[in-house]
Write an enzyme that holds these catalytic residues in place. Sequence first.
Site, PDB file in Angstrom:
ATOM      1  N   GLY A 295      43.744  27.649  36.227  1.00  0.00           N
ATOM      2  CA  GLY A 295      43.846  26.521  37.147  1.00  0.00           C
ATOM      3  C   GLY A 295      45.301  26.219  37.390  1.00  0.00           C
TER       4      GLY A 295
ATOM      5  N   CYS B 152      44.195  31.778  30.845  1.00  0.00           N
ATOM      6  CA  CYS B 152      45.375  31.111  31.406  1.00  0.00           C
ATOM      7  C   CYS B 152      45.329  29.595  31.137  1.00  0.00           C
ATOM      8  CB  CYS B 152      45.478  31.447  32.892  1.00  0.00           C
ATOM      9  SG  CYS B 152      47.102  31.085  33.546  1.00  0.00           S
ATOM     10  N   TYR B 153      45.170  28.777  32.155  1.00  0.00           N
ATOM     11  CA  TYR B 153      45.086  27.326  31.906  1.00  0.00           C
ATOM     12  C   TYR B 153      43.982  27.029  30.887  1.00  0.00           C
ATOM     13  CZ  TYR B 153      44.446  22.330  32.553  1.00  0.00           C
ATOM     14  OH  TYR B 153      44.336  20.988  32.329  1.00  0.00           O
TER      15      TYR B 153
ATOM     16  N   HIS C 220      45.330  37.405  33.262  1.00  0.00           N
ATOM     17  CA  HIS C 220      44.067  37.352  34.009  1.00  0.00           C
ATOM     18  C   HIS C 220      43.288  38.669  33.902  1.00  0.00           C
ATOM     19  CE1 HIS C 220      44.490  33.456  35.967  1.00  0.00           C
ATOM     20  NE2 HIS C 220      45.791  33.698  35.901  1.00  0.00           N
TER      21      HIS C 220
ATOM     22  N   GLU D 221      40.395  39.247  34.916  1.00  0.00           N
ATOM     23  CA  GLU D 221      39.422  39.419  36.012  1.00  0.00           C
ATOM     24  C   GLU D 221      39.999  40.088  37.251  1.00  0.00           C
ATOM     25  OE1 GLU D 221      40.804  36.707  34.954  1.00  0.00           O
ATOM     26  OE2 GLU D 221      41.164  35.198  36.496  1.00  0.00           O
TER      27      GLU D 221
ATOM     28  N   SER E 276      17.651  35.772  61.916  1.00  0.00           N
ATOM     29  CA  SER E 276      18.611  36.176  62.938  1.00  0.00           C
ATOM     30  C   SER E 276      18.732  37.685  63.005  1.00  0.00           C
ATOM     31  CB  SER E 276      19.978  35.585  62.592  1.00  0.00           C
ATOM     32  OG  SER E 276      20.450  36.189  61.399  1.00  0.00           O
TER      33      SER E 276
ATOM     34  N   ASP F 180      21.550  38.013  55.294  1.00  0.00           N
ATOM     35  CA  ASP F 180      21.129  36.924  54.412  1.00  0.00           C
ATOM     36  C   ASP F 180      19.756  36.367  54.787  1.00  0.00           C
ATOM     37  OD1 ASP F 180      23.629  37.410  53.484  1.00  0.00           O
ATOM     38  OD2 ASP F 180      24.542  35.668  54.438  1.00  0.00           O
ATOM     39  N   SER F 181      19.568  36.047  56.061  1.00  0.00           N
ATOM     40  CA  SER F 181      18.272  35.478  56.425  1.00  0.00           C
ATOM     41  C   SER F 181      17.175  36.528  56.246  1.00  0.00           C
ATOM     42  CB  SER F 181      18.294  34.920  57.850  1.00  0.00           C
ATOM     43  OG  SER F 181      18.460  35.937  58.801  1.00  0.00           O
TER      44      SER F 181
ATOM     45  N   LYS G 204      27.153  38.117  47.883  1.00  0.00           N
ATOM     46  CA  LYS G 204      26.735  39.003  48.974  1.00  0.00           C
ATOM     47  C   LYS G 204      26.314  40.396  48.471  1.00  0.00           C
ATOM     48  CE  LYS G 204      26.694  39.470  53.558  1.00  0.00           C
ATOM     49  NZ  LYS G 204      26.296  38.422  54.499  1.00  0.00           N
TER      50      LYS G 204
END
Length: 513
Positions: free
Chosen positions: A54, A81-82, A170, A172, A224, A228-229, A369
């Site tokens: 952060g 980190c933070y 980090h 990640e 659509s 996603d839909s 996603k």
Amino acid sequence: MPRPVVILDFGSQYTQLIARRIREEHVYCEIHPCTTSLDALKAMEPTALIFSGGPSSVFVEDAPTVDPAALELGVPVLGICYGMQLLSHLLGGTVVPATEREYGPAKLRVDEPVGLLSPFDAGEEVDVWMSHGDRVERLPEGFRVLGHTANSPYAAVGHLGKSIFGVQFHPEVAHTPRGIDILRAFLFEVAGVEPDWTPGSFVESSVQAIQRQIGDARAVCGLSGGVDSSVAAMLVSRAIGDRLTCIFVDNGLLRKHEARRVMEMFEGRLHLNIVHVDAREEFLTALRGVVDPEQKRKIIGKVFIDVFDREARRFENVRFLVQGTLYPDVIESVSFKGPSAVIKSHHNVGGLPERMKLELCEPLRLLFKDEVREVGTVMGMPHDLLWRQPFPGPGLAVRCPGAIDEDKLAVLREADAILEEEIRAAGYYERLWQSFAVLVPVKTVGVMGDQRTYEWVVAIRAVESRDGMTADWARLPYEVLARISARIINEVRGCNRVCYDISSKPPSTIEWE
Ligand code: XMP
């Protein structure tokens, strides 16, 4: 859902990345703001806790913090980190303010290859990515140094008995190439979690959850044709079969053959209960003469709601509206207000659930996603559908600056279809974030045979991007551009010039409006 690894967000821009790394290991995790209460945290029954990085400093007033009792829950904790500075501070260590920021690559020397660092050998040097100001100067009681860098004597630390660990760097990010080994060691060796989060297990548990939520009522879904839909509709249809009605609204702003393609796919191939609503007139009439882009979007959103509402009312006992909301949108709405909160989204049909007085069913709200695509794959949905490039809700209206009419849309549709065909043929379709044609509402002079022509300009937009937030124009080979241009000018009546858009985002946007 399996018990989660809980990531407490302290506002790092990398928080989502931590979650994605963990999900990629087939471990279920959730992001919650650091302000989550201790009781709420306990109720989640986490298998492990991760404190994100952060931008803050433990010294500033109102620095984000957690109830120290979170460190006494008996579950392993990793502070990044933070997150590491905070847990050191809470456990009685000393953190000192930054004299200067350490930012960039560093070499972590492994002192003790245990816990987090068990994948390495003693003395090994590991490339890591640093981005911090403050640092820990004295460790809390019971903590040991597992690794250091030239500038950070306590770059990786741990209390082995309590399974509490901290890293100043980090793990990640891609710049820490073996960071994933560190996260794996934390998950599988320290915390002993199971890699049981798979698309198959998700489908199973989510079908049951949808059945419980919807009971014997009916649901409607605005389909659509986007990823996603489509995946949301498939899941709900697995759960409640024909009690789901999908409503596909043709707004007259779709690509060439799109309406037919969507109907063939969902009705013919995937056997969903789908209604095709031809509302082209209604949309185009409402848009006639409208020039302002935001006004266009508003009108399209409003007409959509009108049409959808009217169609949905034809079915009885409809109580639920299915939406393909994804996890990043959910995180955005609850996020701790740090940089990770600055995520853009387009609210095309905001207001639909309120207007229709329907409850929401959002079966994808826990997925990223890439996970949505995996879930679609295990449900047997075709690759082409799952890897379709994003297409904006307002459709071709935002690719035809100024007032739109059928003539312009027809030119745009033809040009866009040729572009897609050539981009696919050249093997670029899935490598690009988006590629599409734009109708530039300007007429220019050309010659065709002995004739002088006076016709529209078509612009080609092709961009690479990770998430649509930033983008760069694609360096497409000249031969590909040449074929696209030649075909559009030869085959599309009404266009005699093609330009390539070489603007990056920012400062330009991806769409022209
Ligand atoms: P911009 O043009 O803002 O686009 O760089 C970023 C991404 O968002 C899509 N986009 C939209 N999607 N409704 C949508 O559903 C919209 O009004 C809209 N405007 C832009 C765009 O296609 C790109 O992927």
